[in-house]
Write an enzyme that holds these catalytic residues in place. Structure first.
Site, PDB file in Angstrom:
ATOM      1  CG  ASP A   1      59.322  16.109  58.194  1.00 14.72           C
ATOM      2  OD1 ASP A   1      59.544  17.035  59.006  1.00 14.72           O
ATOM      3  OD2 ASP A   1      59.736  14.950  58.369  1.00 14.72           O
TER       4      ASP A   1
ATOM      5  CG  ASP B   1      54.058  17.912  64.750  1.00 15.29           C
ATOM      6  OD1 ASP B   1      54.109  17.161  65.732  1.00 15.29           O
ATOM      7  OD2 ASP B   1      55.046  18.564  64.344  1.00 15.29           O
TER       8      ASP B   1
ATOM      9  CD  GLU C   1      56.755  17.609  67.835  1.00 14.33           C
ATOM     10  OE1 GLU C   1      57.889  17.609  68.343  1.00 14.33           O
ATOM     11  OE2 GLU C   1      56.552  17.599  66.596  1.00 14.33           O
TER      12      GLU C   1
END
Length: 271
Positions: A70, A159, A161
């Protein structure tokens, strides 16, 4: 007459100097984040909070797994021919963050990975305290999260996090965070026809979402864990799709393994 010409010449020279000194007009920048912010890549905050674990670059053993990567603007323009020669067969490319940032290298990275034959998809770095899930899904869908059943386009990924700017869970309760993720997922389904892949770490997810809502039946899991062994999965999943085993942040990008063979990877892309 000669005096007039000298006067006009002087005036034109002054105008030219003024134009040369004037600031150039700029288009609205792609990097639009709150003041004091920085652009983030998948795993940047996980590595910061949980550690990078693995010190070597050797790939963990996972039978039949397909290697991939990625990337974000941290890699700049990627040498995709080299990445393919090194064995990468799929890629996730950062497209957006929050509701204002667009990766300025997205076109070269997204199109370039496709050109060399990779299965590729786009991802969005979530900032759940800045706006609701549906709004961020819309921004993502408008700036790179398109999906088509061509066998080479992975579903968009979100994403999730650690908060780069403050409270680990963005000041949200588990119920509120679960609701945020569901709102994002539901809107992306409306916009693209696919449930997004969810990128996270087991520790962050279990702390910030917990068991309030589960996504294992609908959303593929892309889990970050920087060790030789994968370890336990987040609440709600009994199988992962992708394991990010190294967060490099530099060329050739973060390293991943797809949990299956190339035909199964294509199957995920097909939906």
């Amino acid at each position: 007459m000669a005096a007039r010409l000298r006067t006009w010449t002087a005036r034109l020279g002054a105008v030219a100097i003024t134009l040369a000194l004037a600031p150039a007009a700029h288009a609205v920048p792609d990097r639009v984040l709150p003041e004091g912010s920085a652009e983030h890549y998948a795993g940047s905050q996980i590595a910061k909070h949980e550690g990078r674990g693995r010190s070597g670059a050797s790939r963990p053993r996972q039978n039949g797994a397909v290697p991939g990567m990625d990337v974000s603007s941290h890699q700049g323009d990627v040498d995709w021919d080299r990445a393919w020669a090194d064995g990468a067969r799929f890629a996730y490319v950062k497209a957006t963050e929050g509701t204002g940032y667009r990766n300025p290298n997205f076109g070269q990275q997204y199109d370039g990975s496709y050109r060399v034959g990779m299965v590729r998809g786009a991802y969005h770095f979530a900032l759940p305290d800045r706006s609701d899930g549906a709004a961020q899904a819309d921004f993502f869908a408008d700036n790179g999260a398109g999906w088509s059943p061509d066998g080479k386009t992975l579903p968009g990924a979100v994403d999730l996090e650690y908060n780069p700017y403050g409270d680990t869970c963005y000041g949200l309760s588990q119920e509120a965070m679960g609701g945020w993720v569901k709102a994002f997922s539901d809107r992306l389904v409306q916009r693209t026809g696919r449930h997004p892949t969810i990128y996270t770490s087991t520790s962050w997810w279990n702390l910030c979402v917990g068991k309030t809502v589960t996504f294992g039946a609908t959303n593929p899991l892309w889990v970050a864990h920087y060790n030789d062994q994968l370890g336990p999965l987040p609440n709600g999943w009994d199988r992962h799709a992708i394991w990010q085993w190294q967060a490099a942040g530099l060329f050739p990008g973060d390293q991943n393994l797809f949990n299956g063979d190339s035909e199964q990877l294509r199957g995920v892309a097909l939906g």
